[in-house]
Scaffold this motif. Structure first.
Motif, short mmCIF file in Angstrom:
data_model
loop_
_atom_site.label_atom_id
_atom_site.label_comp_id
_atom_site.label_asym_id
_atom_site.label_seq_id
_atom_site.Cartn_x
_atom_site.Cartn_y
_atom_site.Cartn_z
N ALA A 33 0.84 -1.21 0.00
CA ALA A 33 0.00 0.00 0.00
C ALA A 33 0.87 1.26 0.00
CB ALA A 33 -0.93 0.00 1.20
N ALA A 34 2.00 1.20 0.68
CA ALA A 34 2.90 2.35 0.75
C ALA A 34 3.79 2.44 -0.49
CB ALA A 34 3.77 2.27 2.00
N VAL A 35 4.22 1.28 -1.00
CA VAL A 35 5.08 1.23 -2.19
C VAL A 35 4.46 0.23 -3.16
CG1 VAL A 35 7.42 0.88 -3.06
CG2 VAL A 35 7.08 1.66 -0.70
N PRO A 36 3.69 0.71 -4.15
CA PRO A 36 3.03 -0.20 -5.09
C PRO A 36 4.04 -1.09 -5.82
CG PRO A 36 2.23 2.06 -5.35
CD PRO A 36 3.41 2.12 -4.42
N PRO A 37 3.60 -2.27 -6.25
CA PRO A 37 4.50 -3.21 -6.93
C PRO A 37 5.24 -2.63 -8.13
CG PRO A 37 2.46 -4.30 -6.37
CD PRO A 37 2.27 -2.84 -6.05
N SER A 38 4.65 -1.66 -8.82
CA SER A 38 5.30 -1.10 -10.01
C SER A 38 6.16 0.13 -9.71
CB SER A 38 4.23 -0.72 -11.03
OG SER A 38 3.35 0.26 -10.48
N HIS A 39 6.28 0.51 -8.45
CA HIS A 39 7.05 1.71 -8.09
C HIS A 39 8.54 1.51 -8.40
CE1 HIS A 39 8.65 5.04 -5.71
NE2 HIS A 39 7.44 5.57 -5.87
N GLU A 40 9.15 2.54 -8.96
CA GLU A 40 10.56 2.45 -9.38
C GLU A 40 11.52 2.19 -8.22
OE1 GLU A 40 11.82 7.16 -9.44
OE2 GLU A 40 11.06 6.25 -11.27
N SER A 41 11.15 2.53 -7.00
CA SER A 41 12.05 2.30 -5.87
C SER A 41 12.22 0.81 -5.56
CB SER A 41 11.57 3.03 -4.63
OG SER A 41 10.34 2.50 -4.18
N ARG A 42 11.36 -0.03 -6.11
CA ARG A 42 11.51 -1.48 -5.92
C ARG A 42 12.64 -2.06 -6.78
NH1 ARG A 42 7.92 -4.08 -2.92
NH2 ARG A 42 6.07 -2.96 -2.27
#
Length: 137
Positions: A33-42
């Protein structure tokens, strides 16, 4: 909850070994919820001097507690009193896609030399029916 805590600790240790001193290696990405699966920080891209060279590393976060419970219940035997959490694999994971087969080979050699590998599944010799090839440790 103990399984999740162990998985979070394992995730931190693995990332810090793969990306020492890098923000990605220190980041906690376990809350979708805080960092969606598609977020670049992943994602983090390694260079030639890193343990797994020229790879795009992806941190999906540890599995959610409900997923872990469902997976453990699915493999329960008829005589099991409790879900067999100790038999689960993949509660924490990091995915890496390499620029070349040579980089994959170098990475596999590093992993085998520097990590405690409990199992290795080589899907290059016998790829999935879709043609997908990978190594899983």
């Amino acid at each position: 909850q103990e399984v999740i805590a162990d998985a979070m600790r394992a995730q931190r240790q693995l990332k810090s070994r793969l990306a020492p001193g890098m923000e990605w290696g220190l980041s906690d990405l376990n809350d979708p919820a805080a960092v969606p699966p598609s977020h670049e920080s992943r994602m983090w891209c390694s260079c030639a001097r890193d343990p797994l060279p020229h790879g795009t590393h992806y941190d999906p976060g540890v599995k959610q507690e409900s997923e872990v419970l469902e997976q453990a219940q699915a493999i329960m035997g008829p005589l099991d009193e409790d879900p067999p959490f100790a038999s689960l694999a993949g509660v924490s994971s990091v995915l890496v896609v390499f620029d070349s087969a040579a980089c994959l080979l170098k990475a596999a050699e590093w992993v085998l030399a520097h990590m405690d590998v409990l199992w290795l599944e080589n899907n290059f010799r016998n790829p999935h029916c879709t043609g997908y090839r990978d190594l899983s440790f």
